[in-house]
Design an enzyme around this catalytic site. Structure first.
Site, PDB file in Angstrom:
ATOM      1  N   GLY A 177       0.895  -1.200  -0.028  1.00 21.89           N
ATOM      2  CA  GLY A 177      -0.132   0.186   0.055  1.00 21.89           C
ATOM      3  C   GLY A 177       0.867   1.210  -0.038  1.00 21.89           C
ATOM      4  N   CYS A 178       0.167   2.153   0.547  1.00 21.72           N
ATOM      5  CA  CYS A 178       0.866   3.547   0.469  1.00 21.72           C
ATOM      6  C   CYS A 178       2.226   3.732   1.115  1.00 21.72           C
ATOM      7  CB  CYS A 178      -0.197   4.772   1.102  1.00 21.72           C
ATOM      8  SG  CYS A 178      -1.746   4.837   0.284  1.00 21.72           S
ATOM      9  N   TYR A 179       2.690   2.971   2.112  1.00 27.63           N
ATOM     10  CA  TYR A 179       3.988   3.279   2.753  1.00 27.63           C
ATOM     11  C   TYR A 179       5.234   2.210   1.860  1.00 27.63           C
ATOM     12  CZ  TYR A 179       2.221  -0.717   5.367  1.00 27.63           C
ATOM     13  OH  TYR A 179       1.690  -1.975   6.041  1.00 27.63           O
TER      14      TYR A 179
ATOM     15  N   PHE B 272       1.446   6.546   5.700  1.00 31.17           N
ATOM     16  CA  PHE B 272       0.478   5.308   6.280  1.00 31.17           C
ATOM     17  C   PHE B 272       0.104   4.864   5.389  1.00 31.17           C
ATOM     18  CE2 PHE B 272       0.738   9.760   7.951  1.00 31.17           C
ATOM     19  CZ  PHE B 272       1.121   9.662   9.551  1.00 31.17           C
TER      20      PHE B 272
END
Length: 360
Positions: A153-155, A345
């Protein structure tokens, strides 16, 4: 801020190239989404869409149809394409967008002599992986060492840069090409509930490519950090369905982030023991305006501290793992950075990041 231990040479993020497709789908999505809601919820959706502070989101879906949800578009039918059709598009478009980012990188720094390739992506699956496809199209040596970071995901950009740092610390002669590429717009879901529609409102497509090496150029990569918030594993999810990946982004996320950042111990870990006000470059993942607001307020940052993150959000929306790289690319264009922090996050709910500083 200590950038290297006595036993290891410093590691540098030399340069970043970024790329987005040329099809802006933000307005078309808003028009489509609001019509799926009851009249009483449309006004709320309109307010939230305006408050999101996103002006553009770009998509690899063909612009020839005008809109992916319009006549002739990818999502035009009453039944949306299945996961197989979406993954077929991913297999073609993700490597191409990644290569466009590599071209932008090559305009800034020599991309020859790559010894390692680290690729992060969570919006598609294909085998052979996009790491192999990219390596072949770049004519990298068959001996190049590849690492594919998937579904974080985003991290994931943090994980990719952290991996590159570990490689260069153990092999100072290494030249690591780091790529993040995400095609979030391949996962539109035909829902009629406001929360998932607002979640989809955030996401667009983008790719970034970076070179990490021991050459003292760009930003010095410092100590990484990671933490997972307790009892938060259902707040951010990607659910794999028969019609693509369904994003679940709870409205509780900003509050949980703000609550976590109220912990002085965690803040000290993030800032390497410095006061938040001493950090002169914040590269915070632009996951949404409310998330950036939560970070800004929790750390009592000044009104311009997250300006690079907010600019990326306005121009591109949330591009999952590629977003942080876009923010770092803007920070690299600054004249100087003394003490920087990258923070992202994602699913977990987890927070990951690293310190960074000047190259000399």
């Amino acid at each position: 801020m200590t950038m290297a231990s006595p036993d290891h040479s410093p590691v540098y993020l030399n340069a970043i190239g970024t790329a987005v497709p040329d099809h802006d789908i933000h307005a078309a999505f808003i028009g489509w989404a609001r019509e799926r809601l009851p009249e009483r919820e449309r006004k709320l959706f309109d307010r939230m869409a305006a408050r999101a502070a996103i002006h553009h989101r770009w998509s690899v879906l063909p612009a020839s149809a005008g809109s992916p949800v319009g006549e002739g578009g990818f999502y035009a039918g009453a039944i949306h394409p299945g996961t197989a059709a979406r993954m077929s598009l991913y297999a073609e478009a993700a490597p191409s967008l990644a290569l466009a980012a590599v071209e932008r990188l090559a305009e800034q720094v020599a991309t020859t002599g790559v010894t390692h390739l680290v690729v992060a992506s969570c919006t598609g699956f294909v085998a052979p992986g996009i790491d192999q496809i990219i390596a072949r199209r770049l004519n990298l040596s068959p001996s190049v060492e590849r690492t594919l970071i998937g579904f974080m995901g985003c991290y994931a950009a943090v994980a990719a840069l952290r991996t590159a740092r570990h490689i260069v610390r153990s092999q100072p002669e290494a030249r690591v090409l780091v790529i993040t590429v995400e095609l979030s717009t391949l996962h539109l879901q035909a829902v009629d509930e406001i929360e998932p529609l607002l979640a989809m409102l955030q996401f667009g497509d983008g790719a970034a490519a970076a070179l990490v090496s021991a050459e003292p150029r760009g930003l010095a990569l410092g100590q990484p950090f990671a933490t997972t918030l307790a009892a938060s594993d259902q707040l951010i999810r990607w659910d794999i369905t028969d019609t693509g990946f369904a994003m679940h982004l709870s409205g509780e996320v900003p509050g949980r982030i703000a609550g976590a950042l109220a912990d002085p111990t965690l803040v000290a870990q993030i800032t390497d023991g410095r006061a938040a006000g001493e950090i002169d470059a914040w590269a915070v993942h632009a996951g949404g305006r409310s998330i950036l607001d939560a970070v800004e307020h929790a750390l009592a940052l000044g009104p311009t501290a997250l300006s690079e993150s907010r600019a990326v959000l306005v121009d591109n929306g949330n591009m999952s793992s590629a977003t942080l790289m876009f923010v770092l690319a803007r920070i690299l264009a600054r004249e100087s950075v003394e003490h920087g922090v990258a923070l992202a996050f994602g699913p977990g709910l987890a927070a990951e990041g690293f310190a960074f500083g000047p190259s000399a």
